[in-house]
Design a protein around this motif. Structure first.
Motif, PDB file in Angstrom:
ATOM      1  N   SER A  51      36.611  37.997  42.164  1.00  0.00           N
ATOM      2  CA  SER A  51      37.669  37.831  43.165  1.00  0.00           C
ATOM      3  C   SER A  51      38.958  38.341  42.560  1.00  0.00           C
ATOM      4  O   SER A  51      39.167  38.274  41.341  1.00  0.00           O
ATOM      5  CB  SER A  51      37.827  36.362  43.568  1.00  0.00           C
ATOM      6  N   THR A  52      39.813  38.842  43.390  1.00  0.00           N
ATOM      7  CA  THR A  52      41.107  39.355  42.933  1.00  0.00           C
ATOM      8  C   THR A  52      42.204  38.823  43.836  1.00  0.00           C
ATOM      9  O   THR A  52      41.954  38.432  44.988  1.00  0.00           O
ATOM     10  CB  THR A  52      41.134  40.897  42.954  1.00  0.00           C
ATOM     11  N   ILE A  53      43.409  38.804  43.280  1.00  0.00           N
ATOM     12  CA  ILE A  53      44.568  38.384  44.074  1.00  0.00           C
ATOM     13  C   ILE A  53      45.045  39.573  44.885  1.00  0.00           C
ATOM     14  O   ILE A  53      45.413  40.623  44.336  1.00  0.00           O
ATOM     15  CB  ILE A  53      45.699  37.878  43.161  1.00  0.00           C
ATOM     16  N   GLY A  54      45.004  39.427  46.214  1.00  0.00           N
ATOM     17  CA  GLY A  54      45.427  40.525  47.073  1.00  0.00           C
ATOM     18  C   GLY A  54      46.940  40.555  47.201  1.00  0.00           C
ATOM     19  O   GLY A  54      47.542  39.694  47.836  1.00  0.00           O
ATOM     20  N   TYR A  55      47.525  41.549  46.589  1.00  0.00           N
ATOM     21  CA  TYR A  55      48.993  41.614  46.585  1.00  0.00           C
ATOM     22  C   TYR A  55      49.551  42.013  47.952  1.00  0.00           C
ATOM     23  O   TYR A  55      50.704  41.756  48.265  1.00  0.00           O
ATOM     24  CB  TYR A  55      49.453  42.602  45.523  1.00  0.00           C
ATOM     25  N   TYR A  56      48.733  42.644  48.753  1.00  0.00           N
ATOM     26  CA  TYR A  56      49.208  43.052  50.078  1.00  0.00           C
ATOM     27  C   TYR A  56      48.891  41.982  51.130  1.00  0.00           C
ATOM     28  O   TYR A  56      49.623  41.796  52.089  1.00  0.00           O
ATOM     29  CB  TYR A  56      48.566  44.395  50.481  1.00  0.00           C
ATOM     30  N   THR A  57      47.779  41.266  50.927  1.00  0.00           N
ATOM     31  CA  THR A  57      47.398  40.233  51.891  1.00  0.00           C
ATOM     32  C   THR A  57      47.868  38.843  51.468  1.00  0.00           C
ATOM     33  O   THR A  57      47.708  37.886  52.214  1.00  0.00           O
ATOM     34  CB  THR A  57      45.861  40.204  52.058  1.00  0.00           C
ATOM     35  N   SER A  58      48.439  38.754  50.274  1.00  0.00           N
ATOM     36  CA  SER A  58      48.949  37.484  49.730  1.00  0.00           C
ATOM     37  C   SER A  58      47.875  36.401  49.737  1.00  0.00           C
ATOM     38  O   SER A  58      48.091  35.280  50.191  1.00  0.00           O
ATOM     39  CB  SER A  58      50.177  37.009  50.531  1.00  0.00           C
ATOM     40  N   GLY A  59      46.712  36.737  49.262  1.00  0.00           N
ATOM     41  CA  GLY A  59      45.617  35.780  49.188  1.00  0.00           C
ATOM     42  C   GLY A  59      44.571  36.229  48.192  1.00  0.00           C
ATOM     43  O   GLY A  59      44.736  37.229  47.498  1.00  0.00           O
ATOM     44  N   ILE A  60      43.463  35.473  48.129  1.00  0.00           N
ATOM     45  CA  ILE A  60      42.372  35.796  47.225  1.00  0.00           C
ATOM     46  C   ILE A  60      41.350  36.644  47.971  1.00  0.00           C
ATOM     47  O   ILE A  60      40.865  36.251  49.039  1.00  0.00           O
ATOM     48  CB  ILE A  60      41.693  34.525  46.688  1.00  0.00           C
ATOM     49  N   GLU A  61      41.039  37.806  47.425  1.00  0.00           N
ATOM     50  CA  GLU A  61      40.065  38.693  48.031  1.00  0.00           C
ATOM     51  C   GLU A  61      38.765  38.631  47.237  1.00  0.00           C
ATOM     52  O   GLU A  61      38.745  38.937  46.044  1.00  0.00           O
ATOM     53  CB  GLU A  61      40.591  40.137  48.060  1.00  0.00           C
ATOM     54  N   LYS A  62      37.687  38.211  47.885  1.00  0.00           N
ATOM     55  CA  LYS A  62      36.386  38.133  47.227  1.00  0.00           C
ATOM     56  C   LYS A  62      35.724  39.498  47.232  1.00  0.00           C
ATOM     57  O   LYS A  62      35.752  40.214  48.229  1.00  0.00           O
ATOM     58  CB  LYS A  62      35.494  37.109  47.929  1.00  0.00           C
ATOM     59  N   GLY A  63      35.129  39.807  46.097  1.00  0.00           N
ATOM     60  CA  GLY A  63      34.481  41.103  45.952  1.00  0.00           C
ATOM     61  C   GLY A  63      33.011  40.959  45.627  1.00  0.00           C
ATOM     62  O   GLY A  63      32.368  39.971  45.978  1.00  0.00           O
ATOM     63  N   THR A  64      32.490  41.935  44.933  1.00  0.00           N
ATOM     64  CA  THR A  64      31.082  41.943  44.551  1.00  0.00           C
ATOM     65  C   THR A  64      30.947  41.609  43.064  1.00  0.00           C
ATOM     66  O   THR A  64      31.933  41.335  42.380  1.00  0.00           O
ATOM     67  CB  THR A  64      30.467  43.321  44.833  1.00  0.00           C
ATOM     68  N   ILE A  65      29.719  41.661  42.590  1.00  0.00           N
ATOM     69  CA  ILE A  65      29.462  41.423  41.174  1.00  0.00           C
ATOM     70  C   ILE A  65      30.142  42.514  40.350  1.00  0.00           C
ATOM     71  O   ILE A  65      29.965  43.710  40.600  1.00  0.00           O
ATOM     72  CB  ILE A  65      27.949  41.411  40.882  1.00  0.00           C
ATOM     73  N   ASN A  66      30.925  42.089  39.373  1.00  0.00           N
ATOM     74  CA  ASN A  66      31.602  43.035  38.486  1.00  0.00           C
ATOM     75  C   ASN A  66      31.292  42.642  37.037  1.00  0.00           C
ATOM     76  O   ASN A  66      32.107  42.027  36.349  1.00  0.00           O
ATOM     77  CB  ASN A  66      33.117  42.992  38.739  1.00  0.00           C
ATOM     78  N   PRO A  67      30.101  43.000  36.561  1.00  0.00           N
ATOM     79  CA  PRO A  67      29.660  42.526  35.242  1.00  0.00           C
ATOM     80  C   PRO A  67      30.436  43.155  34.080  1.00  0.00           C
ATOM     81  O   PRO A  67      30.972  44.258  34.200  1.00  0.00           O
ATOM     82  CB  PRO A  67      28.180  42.930  35.210  1.00  0.00           C
ATOM     83  N   ILE A  68      30.442  42.414  32.973  1.00  0.00           N
ATOM     84  CA  ILE A  68      31.038  42.938  31.742  1.00  0.00           C
ATOM     85  C   ILE A  68      29.936  43.700  31.010  1.00  0.00           C
ATOM     86  O   ILE A  68      29.018  43.105  30.453  1.00  0.00           O
ATOM     87  CB  ILE A  68      31.564  41.799  30.848  1.00  0.00           C
ATOM     88  N   ASN A  69      29.999  45.012  31.004  1.00  0.00           N
ATOM     89  CA  ASN A  69      28.967  45.796  30.340  1.00  0.00           C
ATOM     90  C   ASN A  69      29.393  46.182  28.920  1.00  0.00           C
ATOM     91  O   ASN A  69      30.486  45.834  28.471  1.00  0.00           O
ATOM     92  CB  ASN A  69      28.606  47.052  31.155  1.00  0.00           C
ATOM     93  N   PHE A  70      28.533  46.907  28.244  1.00  0.00           N
ATOM     94  CA  PHE A  70      28.775  47.262  26.844  1.00  0.00           C
ATOM     95  C   PHE A  70      30.020  48.129  26.692  1.00  0.00           C
ATOM     96  O   PHE A  70      30.848  47.903  25.805  1.00  0.00           O
ATOM     97  CB  PHE A  70      27.553  47.996  26.283  1.00  0.00           C
ATOM     98  N   VAL A  71      30.163  49.109  27.570  1.00  0.00           N
ATOM     99  CA  VAL A  71      31.330  50.007  27.493  1.00  0.00           C
ATOM    100  C   VAL A  71      32.615  49.225  27.752  1.00  0.00           C
ATOM    101  O   VAL A  71      33.633  49.421  27.077  1.00  0.00           O
ATOM    102  CB  VAL A  71      31.182  51.170  28.505  1.00  0.00           C
ATOM    103  N   ASP A  72      32.549  48.300  28.730  1.00  0.00           N
ATOM    104  CA  ASP A  72      33.721  47.473  29.030  1.00  0.00           C
ATOM    105  C   ASP A  72      34.108  46.612  27.828  1.00  0.00           C
ATOM    106  O   ASP A  72      35.297  46.389  27.576  1.00  0.00           O
ATOM    107  CB  ASP A  72      33.432  46.566  30.234  1.00  0.00           C
ATOM    108  N   SER A  73      33.113  46.120  27.105  1.00  0.00           N
ATOM    109  CA  SER A  73      33.391  45.275  25.939  1.00  0.00           C
ATOM    110  C   SER A  73      34.175  46.045  24.884  1.00  0.00           C
ATOM    111  O   SER A  73      35.072  45.496  24.234  1.00  0.00           O
ATOM    112  CB  SER A  73      32.074  44.755  25.338  1.00  0.00           C
ATOM    113  N   ILE A  74      33.852  47.331  24.718  1.00  0.00           N
ATOM    114  CA  ILE A  74      34.583  48.149  23.748  1.00  0.00           C
ATOM    115  C   ILE A  74      36.018  48.361  24.209  1.00  0.00           C
ATOM    116  O   ILE A  74      36.977  48.187  23.433  1.00  0.00           O
ATOM    117  CB  ILE A  74      33.877  49.502  23.547  1.00  0.00           C
ATOM    118  N   SER A  75      36.195  48.721  25.461  1.00  0.00           N
ATOM    119  CA  SER A  75      37.554  48.934  25.983  1.00  0.00           C
ATOM    120  C   SER A  75      38.335  47.630  26.024  1.00  0.00           C
ATOM    121  O   SER A  75      39.551  47.603  25.771  1.00  0.00           O
ATOM    122  CB  SER A  75      37.500  49.555  27.381  1.00  0.00           C
TER     123      SER A  75
END
Length: 543
Positions: A27-51
């Protein structure tokens, strides 16, 4: 090996965060809608761990360098050849009143943290206080509790927390009585816990003759004074703007349109009351250089000390980066935002705030970012602004308290790493005290937020009390069992010894019995021989 235990714990927490990121949508904070926007699965993968690791290093570079500067500071102190003597002589003063040292240590770290409002600067003094405590015969866990534990409880009762106040629209006077009560209960209970549970070894310390030990002690005092002047928010506490105005006057003074103050000391040196960790690093580096000059450490020796200090402090600095790697990964994934939104929607706002504060101590180990990410997200779900003042206290108290047992608690992990104590050993040592203090603090929170609780809070409180009672009973039972086993082992060992003694005694008796007839036989033989000799003599005479 124990020295790698802390890194294993951090890697396990990171692995757990990665697994959860595959299960819970982001979920992310919607800066334009001024609320919480639910999204999809956004896993932490190996490449993300390095970055994320690179992000953690760049964001928390100040903390990384701060830990290294502490290592260099103590390396130079030891290079002087006076540090051990100063520590020893300080311990000698408390040799006959060891408990007093624990009291002074806990009150010093706790009260200073409560006033300063930041935990990291207090790490400067932790190695010295631990060294003194161990000189007095205290074990590593007691030494960590009386320093790092006191810092965290001081944070729980902190009188001024800038970010919390800003987000929750609170002031210094908001719930000030509750904070003072929490501070007193926290530090007072820690004093009792450390004194009652510790059994310091007997010591026979003698005062050492040391020349030029005073400059080293003065250096610690100077650091304390500057930390209070620089880190205490004078404007936030008392509305005092004298330091800010004085600093502005200095920076505004120009010669040929050049600010002399900025040209000499730099524009990053802020006014007293507005210091950051960067300013503390500068203070520590300057103090280190001055001490090197006072003790006439040669340039080559200073470079050796710097290299040695950095090498020894590097594992501790890496703990900071790895712990905050969890923070970066969790935040970027967004699954914790979903968790916050779900739990914050509970009817019992006190319980939901307590739960989220506890969880944040694991996923967001840095207090500043934990405050911003957690509380700002909660405000999108809980819109009752009157509850915000209660939430400010809940988050401050519960978050800091749970850092005593959190597997990503940077201060605790640093202490465990230094003393080569495993995380498991620490939990065994601290969990009963933690549960007891959690009950006390939760009761106080329920009193402060009595308008926002339901029957569920009482149920949770009862469960925690039952857990504590069970743990106490089990620990007592285990102790009794261990004592019984020891007695049985002693008895088992003693029985063969007794039997052996009986056998030996019986053998001796037998020997005595067998020897006595032999003596009689010998005497009888002598008498027989005498009679025979007499008979021979008589026969000879007759002849």
């Amino acid at each position: 090996m124990k020295k790698y235990n802390i890194f294993k714990v951090l890697l396990l927490v990171l692995a757990a965060a990665i697994i959860v990121s595959f299960l819970i949508p982001s979920s992310t904070i919607g800066y334009y809608t001024s609320g919480i926007e639910k999204g999809t699965i956004n896993p932490i993968n190996f490449v993300d761990s390095i970055s994320n690791g690179l992000t953690s290093f760049s964001v928390f570079i100040s903390a990384f360098i701060f830990i290294l500067s502490i290592g260099v500071f103590y390396a130079v102190l030891k290079k002087t050849g006076k540090y051990e003597a100063v520590i020893n002589n300080t311990a000698v003063k408390f040799q006959k009143k060891k408990g007093l040292f624990l009291v002074i240590s806990i009150l010093t770290f706790g009260i200073m943290t409560a006033v300063i409002g930041d935990v990291m600067p207090m790490l400067i003094f932790v190695p010295a206080f631990i060294d003194i405590a161990k000189k007095l015969g205290y074990d590593s866990k007691t030494s960590i509790a009386s320093t790092v534990g006191a810092i965290l409880l001081g944070s729980a009762g902190s009188l001024y927390t800038n970010y919390v106040n800003q987000i929750m629209s609170a002031t210094v006077s908001s719930n000030i009585i509750a904070k003072i009560v929490i501070l007193i209960l926290g530090l007072g209970s820690l004093i009792l816990f450390t004194i009652l549970t510790s059994k310091p070894e007997k010591t026979n310390l003698e005062k050492e003759e040391v020349k030029k030990g005073l400059p080293m002690m003065i250096a610690f005092d100077v650091i304390i004074v500057f930390l209070i002047l620089g880190m205490v928010s004078w404007n936030g506490f008392f509305g005092f703007e004298g330091f800010t105005n004085f600093h502005k006057t200095l920076t505004d003074f120009k010669v040929f349109d050049v600010s002399l103050f900025n040209a000499i000391l730099g524009s990053t040196l802020t006014a007293f009351g507005e210091w950051t960790l960067y300013n503390v690093i500068v203070l520590l580096v300057v103090t280190t250089v001055i001490l090197a000059l006072i003790y006439k450490i040669k340039f080559d020796g200073l470079l050796e000390s710097i290299a040695s200090g950095i090498r020894r402090a590097l594992p501790y600095a890496m703990i900071v980066i790895l712990a905050n790697l969890v923070l970066v990964g969790v935040y970027n994934s967004g699954f914790y935002t979903t968790i916050i939104t779900s739990i914050a929607g509970m009817t019992d706002k006190v319980l939901s705030g307590t739960t989220l504060s506890a969880l944040s101590s694991v996923v967001y180990p840095d207090y500043t970012y934990a405050t911003q990410f957690t509380l700002s997200t909660i405000t999108y779900t809980i819109t009752d602004t009157k509850f915000y003042l209660v939430l400010a206290v809940i988050f401050q108290v519960i978050y800091s308290l749970f850092l005593l047992i959190s597997p990503t608690s940077i201060l605790v992990l640093l202490g465990l790493q230094r003393e080569n104590v495993s995380y498991k050993e620490w939990i065994k040592y601290i969990y009963k005290y933690f549960l007891g203090l959690l009950i006390v603090f939760f009761v106080l929170i329920m009193v402060v937020g009595r308008n926002y609780i339901s029957a569920l809070s009482y149920v949770v409180l009862a469960v925690v009390i039952v857990m504590l009672v069970l743990f106490v009973v089990l620990s007592v039972t285990r102790k009794d069992t261990k004592k019984q086993v020891k007695k049985e082992k002693v008895e088992v060992k003693e029985e063969p010894v007794k039997e052996e003694k009986k056998v030996v005694k019986e053998e001796k008796k037998e020997e005595v019995k067998t020897k006595t007839p032999a003596k009689k036989t010998t005497s009888a033989k002598k008498e027989t021989s005498k009679k025979t000799t007499g008979t021979k003599k008589n026969t000879t005479k007759k002849k």
